[in-house]
Design a protein around this motif. Structure first.
Motif, short mmCIF file in Angstrom:
data_model
loop_
_atom_site.label_atom_id
_atom_site.label_comp_id
_atom_site.label_asym_id
_atom_site.label_seq_id
_atom_site.Cartn_x
_atom_site.Cartn_y
_atom_site.Cartn_z
N UNK A 155 0.84 -1.20 0.00
CA UNK A 155 0.00 0.00 0.00
C UNK A 155 0.87 1.25 0.00
N UNK A 156 1.90 1.25 0.82
CA UNK A 156 2.80 2.41 0.89
C UNK A 156 3.52 2.63 -0.44
N UNK A 157 3.94 1.53 -1.07
CA UNK A 157 4.62 1.65 -2.36
C UNK A 157 3.68 2.17 -3.44
N UNK A 158 2.45 1.67 -3.45
CA UNK A 158 1.47 2.15 -4.43
C UNK A 158 1.21 3.65 -4.24
N UNK A 159 1.09 4.08 -2.98
CA UNK A 159 0.85 5.50 -2.72
C UNK A 159 2.03 6.34 -3.18
#
Length: 319
Positions: A155-159
């Motif tokens: 999720x952090x990488x996608x954001x």
């Protein structure tokens, strides 16, 4: 009275209480009010069919259902075809429409701007979902991971990727817009365009200005124009009223100033029917982007909202 009927009525009221929030989530993900309404209605059918005794947190459950229904739509072959040919713009919404959703922060307002909704077309569906859930609805990465069935680190990488794409492609000088200045600039644009004052038009435009039009839904692809001189020429030709344009529109139009997706706009109105919307991105006191939408199918919700709206007097009474 049948207790199950009472439970159903309570659960329906529970869903309806969150409908606007779900619709604003779906609109940000899909960029279409009509598709957002369909997604929310599909979620209601899922809600009715579910064993609601097993749903501990209805808001979280419904958020997950709507998000994944929207992702399914974004991944569908039909949607990819429709948007790949370059004939797609986000559906404009009038200021105050509940589908625009939360607007307490700059990030929330920006996430529903036509500029960002357009940029999000370049993100993957999952990146788009993470960006919306985080920026517009302030979900934690743990909550987003649960909604999307991914890890928190994913999720952090996608954001991170989504923010990088959006922020690097957003124009310099973004930020809060002074409403009075924005209105003055748009009124000057209208006055110069409708009177054919090309030099004044050029002065109001950024050096890298872009004008985009859906061609009233008649063109296979969006019409795009760049350079201040070319955009000024197109604006002068498009905004100057003529008898032929009035015949094509079906009568004499009024031109109103409005806010559309939190941006300054001009609405062309015949009676109580909006037949055209032109929105503006303004950067450092000049117009950076002009978006013209006149395809009737993309103005349905805006036109309905306008009929319930009490507008100010038009900038041009007889166009």
């Amino acid at each position: 009275m049948d207790s199950r009927t009472d439970d159903d009525r309570f659960d329906t009221r529970l869903f309806e209480a969150g409908r606007n929030r779900l619709a604003s989530l779906a609109y940000r993900l899909l960029g279409s009010a009509a598709d957002a309404e369909d997604a929310v209605q599909d979620a209601f059918l899922h809600w009715q069919a579910a064993d609601r005794r097993l749903i501990r947190v209805p808001e979280a459950w419904l958020t997950k259902v709507v998000t994944n229904l929207c992702l399914d739509r974004l991944r569908s072959a039909q949607v990819r075809r429709e948007r790949a040919v370059g004939a797609w713009l986000p559906e404009p919404l009038l200021d105050g429409d509940p589908m625009l959703g939360p607007a307490d922060t700059f990030e929330q307002r920006e996430s529903v701007s036509l500029a960002v909704l357009t940029l999000m077309e370049r993100l993957s569906p999952v990146e788009r979902a993470v960006y919306v859930l985080r920026e517009a609805f302030s979900y934690s990465h743990a909550e987003i991971a649960e909604i999307l069935d991914v890890s928190e680190s994913a999720s952090q990488q996608h954001l991170h990727r989504a923010r990088r794409h959006v922020t690097t492609e957003r124009r310099r000088g973004g930020g809060e817009l002074d409403p009075a200045s924005a209105r003055r600039i748009v009124e000057e644009f209208l006055a110069a365009a409708s009177s054919g004052r090309t030099e004044r038009l050029v002065a109001l435009l950024t050096d890298d200005v872009t004008a985009i039009s859906d061609g009233a839904g008649l063109a296979e692809k969006l019409l795009r124009f760049d350079t201040p001189q070319r955009v000024a020429a197109i604006a002068r030709a498009g905004f100057k009223p003529t008898p032929a344009k009035r015949r094509l529109a079906g009568g004499t139009l009024a031109v109103h100033y409005a806010l559309v997706n939190d941006a300054p706009a001009l609405l062309f109105v015949l009676g109580d029917q909006v037949v055209g919307s032109v929105t503006f991105d303004i950067v450092d006191g000049r117009i950076a982007t002009v978006r013209g939408i006149a395809a009737p199918a993309r103005l349905v919700r805006l036109a309905e909202a306008w009929r319930r709206h009490e507008p100010e007097p038009p900038l041009i009474t007889e166009w």
